[in-house]
Design an enzyme around this catalytic site. Sequence first.
Site, PDB file in Angstrom:
ATOM      1  N   THR A 156      66.035  17.125 -88.754  1.00 37.55           N
ATOM      2  CA  THR A 156      64.695  17.011 -89.333  1.00 37.55           C
ATOM      3  C   THR A 156      64.504  18.063 -90.430  1.00 37.55           C
ATOM      4  O   THR A 156      63.960  17.779 -91.505  1.00 37.55           O
ATOM      5  CB  THR A 156      63.628  17.215 -88.223  1.00 37.55           C
ATOM      6  OG1 THR A 156      64.004  16.452 -87.074  1.00 37.55           O
ATOM      7  CG2 THR A 156      62.248  16.810 -88.685  1.00 37.55           C
ATOM      8  N   ARG A 166      75.180  23.134 -85.180  1.00 43.97           N
ATOM      9  CA  ARG A 166      74.373  24.159 -84.506  1.00 43.97           C
ATOM     10  C   ARG A 166      75.073  24.572 -83.221  1.00 43.97           C
ATOM     11  O   ARG A 166      75.808  23.746 -82.625  1.00 43.97           O
ATOM     12  CB  ARG A 166      72.998  23.544 -84.188  1.00 43.97           C
ATOM     13  CG  ARG A 166      71.989  24.488 -83.620  1.00 43.97           C
ATOM     14  CD  ARG A 166      70.677  23.768 -83.334  1.00 43.97           C
ATOM     15  NE  ARG A 166      69.638  24.710 -82.953  1.00 43.97           N
ATOM     16  CZ  ARG A 166      68.458  24.374 -82.456  1.00 43.97           C
ATOM     17  NH1 ARG A 166      68.143  23.105 -82.287  1.00 43.97           N
ATOM     18  NH2 ARG A 166      67.574  25.287 -82.129  1.00 43.97           N
ATOM     19  N   HIS A 202      74.401   9.835 -87.886  1.00 43.47           N
ATOM     20  CA  HIS A 202      75.002  10.676 -86.846  1.00 43.47           C
ATOM     21  C   HIS A 202      76.489  10.317 -86.643  1.00 43.47           C
ATOM     22  O   HIS A 202      77.136  10.857 -85.752  1.00 43.47           O
ATOM     23  CB  HIS A 202      74.293  10.454 -85.499  1.00 43.47           C
ATOM     24  CG  HIS A 202      72.912  11.039 -85.404  1.00 43.47           C
ATOM     25  ND1 HIS A 202      72.591  12.305 -85.848  1.00 43.47           N
ATOM     26  CD2 HIS A 202      71.767  10.545 -84.866  1.00 43.47           C
ATOM     27  CE1 HIS A 202      71.310  12.547 -85.601  1.00 43.47           C
ATOM     28  NE2 HIS A 202      70.787  11.497 -85.014  1.00 43.47           N
ATOM     29  N   GLY A 245      69.392  20.111 -86.129  1.00 45.88           N
ATOM     30  CA  GLY A 245      68.516  20.524 -87.236  1.00 45.88           C
ATOM     31  C   GLY A 245      68.351  19.424 -88.282  1.00 45.88           C
ATOM     32  O   GLY A 245      68.025  19.706 -89.442  1.00 45.88           O
TER      33      GLY A 245
HETATM   34  P1  PAP Z   1      67.310  14.771 -84.376  1.00 43.61           P
HETATM   35  O1  PAP Z   1      68.780  14.955 -84.552  1.00 43.61           O
HETATM   36  O2  PAP Z   1      66.926  13.965 -83.171  1.00 43.61           O
HETATM   37  O3  PAP Z   1      66.618  14.309 -85.618  1.00 43.61           O
HETATM   38  P2  PAP Z   1      66.859  17.539 -84.893  1.00 43.61           P
HETATM   39  O4  PAP Z   1      65.863  17.591 -85.958  1.00 43.61           O
HETATM   40  O5  PAP Z   1      68.281  17.721 -85.229  1.00 43.61           O
HETATM   41  O6  PAP Z   1      66.702  16.190 -84.047  1.00 43.61           O
HETATM   42  O7  PAP Z   1      66.568  18.622 -83.800  1.00 43.61           O
HETATM   43  C1  PAP Z   1      65.321  19.140 -83.481  1.00 43.61           C
HETATM   44  C2  PAP Z   1      65.487  20.629 -83.419  1.00 43.61           C
HETATM   45  O8  PAP Z   1      65.317  21.172 -84.727  1.00 43.61           O
HETATM   46  C3  PAP Z   1      64.436  21.261 -82.542  1.00 43.61           C
HETATM   47  O9  PAP Z   1      65.043  22.418 -82.004  1.00 43.61           O
HETATM   48  P3  PAP Z   1      64.549  23.141 -80.666  1.00 43.61           P
HETATM   49  O10 PAP Z   1      64.404  22.086 -79.628  1.00 43.61           O
HETATM   50  O11 PAP Z   1      65.602  24.145 -80.334  1.00 43.61           O
HETATM   51  O12 PAP Z   1      63.266  23.785 -81.017  1.00 43.61           O
HETATM   52  C4  PAP Z   1      63.382  21.595 -83.575  1.00 43.61           C
HETATM   53  O13 PAP Z   1      62.453  22.562 -83.139  1.00 43.61           O
HETATM   54  C5  PAP Z   1      64.231  22.093 -84.717  1.00 43.61           C
HETATM   55  N1  PAP Z   1      63.528  22.055 -85.993  1.00 43.61           N
HETATM   56  C6  PAP Z   1      62.741  21.065 -86.475  1.00 43.61           C
HETATM   57  N2  PAP Z   1      62.263  21.395 -87.670  1.00 43.61           N
HETATM   58  C7  PAP Z   1      62.727  22.624 -87.967  1.00 43.61           C
HETATM   59  C8  PAP Z   1      62.547  23.510 -89.071  1.00 43.61           C
HETATM   60  N3  PAP Z   1      61.785  23.189 -90.095  1.00 43.61           N
HETATM   61  N4  PAP Z   1      63.200  24.687 -89.041  1.00 43.61           N
HETATM   62  C9  PAP Z   1      63.992  25.024 -87.988  1.00 43.61           C
HETATM   63  N5  PAP Z   1      64.177  24.240 -86.913  1.00 43.61           N
HETATM   64  C10 PAP Z   1      63.566  23.048 -86.890  1.00 43.61           C
END
Ligand code: PAP
Length: 331
Positions: free
Chosen positions: A80, A165, A143, A78
């Site tokens: 982002t 998570r 990270h 999560g």
């Molecule tokens: P990163 O560590 O590579 O930056 P990160 O943002 O941690 O990635 O993970 C992306 C996940 O956060 C995605 O989950 P999913 O594959 O299970 O869907 C993404 O959809 C989710 N995500 C991004 N933005 C939001 C938001 N605003 N609210 C909730 N979940 C989000």
Amino acid sequence: MQASQPPPSFCDRDEETSQACKDLLISLPLEEDWLVPTLCLYQGFWFPSHLLKGVLAFQNHFQAQPSDILLVTSPKSGTTWLKAVLFSLLNRAKYSDLDSQQPHPLLTQNPHDLVPFLDVKLYLEQENPDLAAFASPRLFATHLPFSSLPRSVRDSTCKLVYLCRNPKDVLVSLWHFTNKVKAKEKGQIPLPECLDKFSRGLSLYGPYWEHVLDYHKASSEMPGKVLFLMYEEMTEDPHVQLRRLADFLGCPFSEEELKDGTVEGILRMCSFDNLSALEVNKSEKGSLGVENKWFFRRGEVGDWGNYMSADMGKRIDSVMEEKFHGSGLKF
Ligand code: PAP
């Protein structure tokens, strides 16, 4: 960065590496990964080998300031979302989602471009970047596992916000992300293979379990320094968690803000539906060199159930039971 010259993807960019980094890499155990070319075992955790250069530079040169705020995550927990939330929270006096005079930066920039990674971006691109342009409180992300943080981060009074998570959702999210990034090269990667490696600790910045446990322990020992947040709690009660975050960072919401919709405005701006529908997040690449839309998939709790069999779920449950036993950690 010009749209015509997209940066290389952080997943496999070819870094010029110093001799010291090369020498270190030769001495480290390596393993093949499903997303990045190889992982190396450094200080007890599996780092992407091609990003080690940034880790070393971050460890050697970063000087934490007492007012710094670092968001820490294991990938796909999560990041982002929390980058957007932290940015909006800290800049709430300047930007609100309803102010048309002063457009909110999140409307035109991806959260990763507003809150840069120290290891994967700033210290990867430059050995010792000049961070003077960042206004206090400086907001960064990383990270890195707790034990690998630069000494100045651990020694200073700067604050760490850790977001974790459910590992089953983390794994499924990482698997989907990989399938997008590697579609041309590898096609669809078998999920059971990823699960096997993940369960054995072989994943980006893994073992996942130790990454989470170390920050969980640090937060109970140093509650004023490390805040431990869970994606699932953020989803269930974002209002409460956002207030917790503001209190921890020493910028609590005033009575007036609690009444005038400031909290709701931040949550609305940072919601999955809002961010994922913005043009910048639908059709542009960000500074990490991958499509912004790949950071927004479903954003749901429990989506793992749509991809993993009951047996696969049980395998992760049993590792969790073993690793988290006695810690009070539960997903
Ligand atoms: P990163 O560590 O590579 O930056 P990160 O943002 O941690 O990635 O993970 C992306 C996940 O956060 C995605 O989950 P999913 O594959 O299970 O869907 C993404 O959809 C989710 N995500 C991004 N933005 C939001 C938001 N605003 N609210 C909730 N979940 C989000």
